[in-house]
Write an enzyme that holds these catalytic residues in place. Structure first.
Site, PDB file in Angstrom:
ATOM      1  N   MET A  30       0.707  -1.166  -0.096  1.00  0.00           N
ATOM      2  CA  MET A  30       0.037  -0.010   0.009  1.00  0.00           C
ATOM      3  C   MET A  30       0.916   1.229   0.018  1.00  0.00           C
ATOM      4  SD  MET A  30      -3.562  -0.977   2.072  1.00  0.00           S
ATOM      5  CE  MET A  30      -3.065  -0.409   3.505  1.00  0.00           C
ATOM      6  N   HIS A  37       9.357  -3.631   3.178  1.00  0.00           N
ATOM      7  CA  HIS A  37       9.055  -3.784   1.779  1.00  0.00           C
ATOM      8  C   HIS A  37      10.415  -4.053   0.737  1.00  0.00           C
ATOM      9  CE1 HIS A  37       5.680  -1.086   3.193  1.00  0.00           C
ATOM     10  NE2 HIS A  37       4.993  -2.073   2.847  1.00  0.00           N
TER      11      HIS A  37
HETATM   12  O1  PAF Z   1       0.019  -5.471   3.798  1.00  0.00           O
HETATM   13  C1  PAF Z   1      -0.471  -4.758   2.979  1.00  0.00           C
HETATM   14  O2  PAF Z   1       0.172  -3.640   2.650  1.00  0.00           O
HETATM   15  C2  PAF Z   1      -1.772  -4.837   2.240  1.00  0.00           C
HETATM   16  O3  PAF Z   1      -2.834  -5.443   3.257  1.00  0.00           O
HETATM   17  C3  PAF Z   1      -1.738  -5.693   0.928  1.00  0.00           C
HETATM   18  C4  PAF Z   1      -1.241  -7.070   1.248  1.00  0.00           C
HETATM   19  C5  PAF Z   1      -0.905  -4.870   0.131  1.00  0.00           C
HETATM   20  C6  PAF Z   1      -3.323  -5.858   0.624  1.00  0.00           C
HETATM   21  O4  PAF Z   1      -3.799  -4.495   0.423  1.00  0.00           O
END
Ligand code: PAF
Length: 279
Positions: A30, A37
């Site tokens: 997100m 990430h």
């Molecule tokens: O973990 C996240 O950032 C969100 O829940 C995801 C997996 C991208 C789904 O919107």
């Protein structure tokens, strides 16, 4: 790195890679990216030829009084970091692309979703399952990379992929932590200075609770004491639970593959964390 916004151009690129026999990994996010990430992206690149990252703040996984409107949107900075970090395609769909007005279908995994965070965030995991299902259908990756910080989300998605026979391998990657132990999260930026200083206590509590459980402490008494301690320090605890890793049912004395999960609020910031262990 290419930035794509339409499903058609994404599919076109994926087909070209497939035609060349290349393996594709996918990291859904997100945005407001942190080192956790980027670690997922780097791990993905080590195990696949091409890496697709999506950034989409998914409205269906936020409750009516949650932080959808104020969720940090940092697309330019995210895009720069991804371009420096092995990403081949950044998929940036709009809400209208993901959810056309005609869209009706729901995806839910009730047994795993309707406990722990699901009790405090009704509908949250239905929204996660729906968006991840849709993204998997668009990207059709060989491997999906997810962080272990949201262990319930990981469990819901694993079950959905299995139940719906989605031909993607789900790989989880260990939580990346700040130097003081706080699990990295996009929501950490909401914490005041005072709450940021207190937040690492959550992970310390998980470690100490695990040690006590391994020394045969009574689980329900121990968990109650630890919750009280966190609340005395200023946390509002949604839960601190000992569960089976596989399905997040409450652990019994016979279970060996365990996970301790916690969710607690500091001010308006909700933090989650977990620790897996065997006994
Ligand atoms: O973990 C996240 O950032 C969100 O829940 C995801 C997996 C991208 C789904 O919107």
């Amino acid at each position: 790195m290419q930035t794509l916004t339409s499903i058609e151009t994404l599919r076109h690129q994926i087909q070209a890679w497939r035609h060349n026999g290349q393996r594709i990994a996918f990291v859904p996010t997100m945005g407001n990216l942190h080192d956790g990430h980027l670690n997922l992206v780097q791990t993905a690149k080590q195990n696949a030829d091409k890496v697709v990252v999506s950034i989409f703040v998914n409205p269906t996984q936020f409750g009516p009084h949650e932080d959808f409107a104020r969720y940090p949107r940092t697309e330019s900075a995210d895009s720069l970091r991804l371009s420096e970090c092995a990403t081949d395609v950044l998929f940036l769909p709009t809400v209208e692309t993901l959810y056309p007005q005609t869209s009706q279908t729901q995806v839910s995994v009730p047994e795993v979703a309707n406990r722990l965070c699901g009790l405090h965030r009704p509908g949250h995991f239905d929204g996660v399952a729906l968006v991840v299902c849709k993204l998997l259908n668009m990207v059709q990756p060989d491997i999906l990379y997810l962080g272990e910080k949201d262990f319930q989300q990981l469990t819901v998605i694993r079950r959905m992929v299995n139940d719906l026979n989605i031909p993607t391998q789900v790989v989880s990657v260990a939580t990346v932590r700040e130097a003081d132990g706080l699990a990295m999260s996009s929501r950490n930026t909401y914490l005041s200075q005072e709450h940021r200083a207190l937040a690492p206590v959550l992970y310390q509590t998980l470690i100490e609770t695990r040690e006590a459980l391994l020394e045969n402490a009574n689980p329900s008494l121990l968990l109650t004491q630890r919750i009280q301690h966190l609340e005395q320090l200023g946390f509002v605890v949604d839960y601190l639970s000992l569960c089976r890793q596989q399905d997040l049912h409450e652990a019994s004395a016979e279970d060996t593959d365990l996970v301790l999960l916690v969710a607690a609020r500091l001010g308006s910031t909700r933090l989650i964390d977990n620790i897996r262990f065997e006994r």
